[in-house]
Design an enzyme around this catalytic site. Structure first.
Site, PDB file in Angstrom:
ATOM      1  N   ARG A  87       0.924  -1.219   0.046  1.00 32.80           N
ATOM      2  CA  ARG A  87      -0.126  -0.131  -0.149  1.00 32.80           C
ATOM      3  C   ARG A  87       0.964   1.306  -0.064  1.00 32.80           C
ATOM      4  O   ARG A  87       1.636   1.564   0.869  1.00 32.80           O
ATOM      5  CB  ARG A  87      -0.894  -0.009   1.273  1.00 32.80           C
ATOM      6  CG  ARG A  87      -1.869   1.255   1.487  1.00 32.80           C
ATOM      7  CD  ARG A  87      -2.631   1.293   2.736  1.00 32.80           C
ATOM      8  NE  ARG A  87      -3.390   2.496   2.738  1.00 32.80           N
ATOM      9  CZ  ARG A  87      -3.236   3.303   3.729  1.00 32.80           C
ATOM     10  NH1 ARG A  87      -2.474   3.068   4.711  1.00 32.80           N
ATOM     11  NH2 ARG A  87      -3.743   4.661   3.737  1.00 32.80           N
ATOM     12  N   HIS A 131      -2.982  10.972   0.763  1.00 31.25           N
ATOM     13  CA  HIS A 131      -2.288  10.825   2.004  1.00 31.25           C
ATOM     14  C   HIS A 131      -1.717  11.969   2.528  1.00 31.25           C
ATOM     15  O   HIS A 131      -0.576  12.137   2.594  1.00 31.25           O
ATOM     16  CB  HIS A 131      -1.413   9.526   1.945  1.00 31.25           C
ATOM     17  CG  HIS A 131      -1.045   8.993   3.366  1.00 31.25           C
ATOM     18  ND1 HIS A 131      -1.049   7.736   3.730  1.00 31.25           N
ATOM     19  CD2 HIS A 131      -0.702   9.567   4.535  1.00 31.25           C
ATOM     20  CE1 HIS A 131      -0.706   7.541   4.870  1.00 31.25           C
ATOM     21  NE2 HIS A 131      -0.296   8.762   5.319  1.00 31.25           N
ATOM     22  N   GLU A 176      -7.138   8.655   6.265  1.00 27.31           N
ATOM     23  CA  GLU A 176      -7.401   9.233   7.824  1.00 27.31           C
ATOM     24  C   GLU A 176      -7.952  10.519   7.315  1.00 27.31           C
ATOM     25  O   GLU A 176      -7.491  11.426   8.060  1.00 27.31           O
ATOM     26  CB  GLU A 176      -6.188   9.351   8.492  1.00 27.31           C
ATOM     27  CG  GLU A 176      -5.717   7.968   8.746  1.00 27.31           C
ATOM     28  CD  GLU A 176      -4.406   7.847   9.704  1.00 27.31           C
ATOM     29  OE1 GLU A 176      -4.142   8.906  10.095  1.00 27.31           O
ATOM     30  OE2 GLU A 176      -3.876   6.770   9.861  1.00 27.31           O
ATOM     31  N   ASN A 301      -7.064   1.868  10.300  1.00 27.54           N
ATOM     32  CA  ASN A 301      -5.593   2.165  10.811  1.00 27.54           C
ATOM     33  C   ASN A 301      -5.784   2.154  12.300  1.00 27.54           C
ATOM     34  O   ASN A 301      -6.497   3.199  12.918  1.00 27.54           O
ATOM     35  CB  ASN A 301      -5.243   3.484  10.222  1.00 27.54           C
ATOM     36  CG  ASN A 301      -5.101   3.452   8.692  1.00 27.54           C
ATOM     37  OD1 ASN A 301      -5.285   2.754   8.134  1.00 27.54           O
ATOM     38  ND2 ASN A 301      -4.815   4.788   8.203  1.00 27.54           N
ATOM     39  N   TYR A 303      -4.022   1.961  16.026  1.00 26.06           N
ATOM     40  CA  TYR A 303      -2.656   2.247  16.839  1.00 26.06           C
ATOM     41  C   TYR A 303      -3.068   2.227  18.296  1.00 26.06           C
ATOM     42  O   TYR A 303      -2.050   1.701  18.988  1.00 26.06           O
ATOM     43  CB  TYR A 303      -2.030   3.459  16.639  1.00 26.06           C
ATOM     44  CG  TYR A 303      -1.434   3.488  14.849  1.00 26.06           C
ATOM     45  CD1 TYR A 303      -0.185   3.101  14.840  1.00 26.06           C
ATOM     46  CD2 TYR A 303      -2.345   4.044  13.986  1.00 26.06           C
ATOM     47  CE1 TYR A 303       0.260   3.115  13.448  1.00 26.06           C
ATOM     48  CE2 TYR A 303      -1.671   4.053  12.686  1.00 26.06           C
ATOM     49  CZ  TYR A 303      -0.480   3.530  12.286  1.00 26.06           C
ATOM     50  OH  TYR A 303      -0.121   3.557  11.295  1.00 26.06           O
ATOM     51  N   GLU A 361      -3.357  -0.088   8.190  1.00 23.14           N
ATOM     52  CA  GLU A 361      -1.972   0.269   9.200  1.00 23.14           C
ATOM     53  C   GLU A 361      -2.188  -0.185  10.546  1.00 23.14           C
ATOM     54  O   GLU A 361      -3.182  -0.095  11.052  1.00 23.14           O
ATOM     55  CB  GLU A 361      -2.039   2.074   9.175  1.00 23.14           C
ATOM     56  CG  GLU A 361      -1.492   2.669   7.924  1.00 23.14           C
ATOM     57  CD  GLU A 361      -1.460   4.256   8.263  1.00 23.14           C
ATOM     58  OE1 GLU A 361      -1.105   4.616   9.223  1.00 23.14           O
ATOM     59  OE2 GLU A 361      -1.777   4.999   7.183  1.00 23.14           O
TER      60      GLU A 361
END
Ligand code: IFM
Length: 472
Positions: A87, A131, A176, A301, A303, A361
């Site tokens: 990606r 992005h 995002e 994504n 985290y 991600e």
């Protein structure tokens, strides 16, 4: 199981479906460097990074990983990790240096070569179209605050699918969008560095419209797999007080639902006027209709989680999140909380239908230890990846429609406002020389991919026989 000291030969997570997609991810500004090579234009990140005080270590993406010149070496690295998918994002400024108008063929040619090389290597390209590196020329026309921005984006997407669409089948429109609207337009921490709640909401609306417009372009261009990638973060109330409970609910609407409710349900979360107050603006019914056409896959994504408190005197919004004190964090100060990924995957399934999901991600920045016998023994990153893959596997067993996983990131790279201080890579980069070195986590991920589809019986004491044979 958490393995704080996991070595490169640590156990992998088995039992994934055989067609599960294994990949690694990057983005253009974070790795490419050479921002104006071959006729490219400047982006808002070039301008932001060159403004003193904006980047923690005073650096910029001018060189980054020098991927613009070393891309062939990076494809070789992807191959040696064994990934089936990569990606990456395309820089709008290489393709349309002024954001709109004449196409810069030399810029397109870079992505042509990259896509061809990936395919020749047996790696499927997953292209992210935005992005964060908006052409500076468009920012001078208001950027994402300008209602025309959705059309600008659609025109750029039309060029990309025209030039690459014969070989690229998988597209993410935006990466995002919450970060673009919040960190770029409210907190001023990221480009374009604005600080205005009304603008935050305008940008959010225009990003949703841009996603819808790009989706229509990609649909008209043929048989493509289209989605977007969103950052999703569980918002847990810090206490049982009703103020904190409400704060967590509002934060969840603002961070996790603000973009997904319009895109999947064609409406805004009920809480949004409370979150934004006077700054609230809704999309029209026609705009919501255009934005909520079905997508083929959603990129997640993931985290961290936030523990949220009511913050009546906060600078903008009435809530504030952070890690739970005492819990382990990464070098970003983000709480390590794998169960939150499972929670998010369940929530997506239950809220928006069982849309195909990909973790686009997941990864961690740590202060890596120095190399030992040529390899960076980044045990904490291995443990982080292992524990997030374990809950992903569990979620699949529980009926979540999870189709793939991309580590963030292939390379140590330019981590936005933190510069080069935060290293997320499976591959370490010496930013003085540009030299790359696969870390222990990269070796571990290679073994993970090589054996992931195998049932538990195919492993020997947690180590995969097949991977060991390959290493001989
Ligand atoms: O580096 C970023 C990436 O560009 C977007 N998602 C989060 C990563 C880590 O901060």
């Amino acid at each position: 199981m958490s393995k704080q000291d996991a070595p490169a030969d640590a156990a992998t997570v088995d039992g994934f479906p055989p067609d599960f997609v294994w990949g690694a991810a990057t983005s253009a500004y974070q790795i490419e460097g050479s921002p104006t090579a071959d006729g490219a234009g400047l982006s808002i990140w070039d301008a932001f990074a060159r403004t003193p005080g904006n980047i923690g270590d005073g650096t910029s993406g001018d060189v980054a990983c020098d991927h613009y010149r070393r891309w062939r070496e990076d494809v070789t690295l992807l191959k040696s990790l064994g990934v089936g998918a990569y990606r990456f994002s395309t820089a709008w400024t290489r393709v349309l240096p002024d954001g709109t108008g004449a196409v810069n063929d030399a810029g397109v040619a870079f992505y042509d070569r990259l896509v061809d090389e990936l395919l020749a290597t047996g790696i499927t390209p997953y292209v992210t179209l935005y992005h964060w590196d908006l052409p500076l020329a468009l920012d001078m026309r208001g950027g994402w605050l300008n209602p025309d921005s959705a059309n600008w984006f659609a025109d750029y997407v039309a060029v990309m699918v025209d030039r690459l669409g014969d070989r690229v089948r998988h597209w993410f429109t935006l990466n995002e969008p919450w970060v673009v609207s919040d960190l770029g337009h409210l907190r001023g921490a990221m480009a374009p560095g604005r600080r205005d709640l009304h603008g935050t909401r305008s940008a959010a609306n225009n990003l949703i419209r841009a996603h819808g417009a790009a989706l229509a372009v990609l649909r008209a261009a043929g048989d493509h797999q289209v989605g977007l990638a969103v950052n999703l973060t569980p918002q847990h109330a810090a206490t049982d007080s009703s103020a904190d409970q409400t704060a967590a609910r509002l934060a969840h609407s603002y961070i996790n639902r603000q973009f997904l409710d319009p895109i999947f349900l064609g409406r805004h979360p009920d809480d949004m006027p409370t979150v934004y107050g006077d700054a609230w603006q809704s999309l029209s019914d026609a705009e919501l209709e255009a934005a909520s056409q079905p997508i083929d896959l959603l990129g997640v994504n993931y985290y961290l989680r936030d523990v949220v408190r009511h913050a009546p005197d906060g600078p903008a919004l009435p809530f504030r999140g952070g890690p739970l004190p005492g819990r382990p964090t990464t070098a970003m100060g983000w709480e390590i909380y794998p169960d939150g990924l499972r929670e998010i995957l369940h929530w997506l399934r239950d809220s928006y239908g069982n849309v195909p999901l990909m973790i686009t991600e997941n990864g961690a920045a740590f202060d890596d230890p120095p190399p030992v016998q040529g390899s960076v023994p980044d045990a904490r990153r291995i443990a982080y990846l292992h524990d997030h893959l374990s809950v992903s596997r569990q979620a699949i067993d529980e009926g979540v429609n999870l189709r793939g996983y991309f580590v963030w990131s292939l390379l140590d790279n330019f981590e936005w406002q933190f510069g080069y201080a935060k290293r997320f890579g499976l591959v370490g980069v010496d930013f003085e020389t540009g030299d790359r070195r696969i870390k222990a986590s990269g070796q571990w991920y290679r073994r993970q991919i090589a054996g992931a589809g195998l049932p538990a019986a195919a492993t020997v004491n947690g180590d995969l026989a097949i991977a060991e044979q390959e290493q001989v």
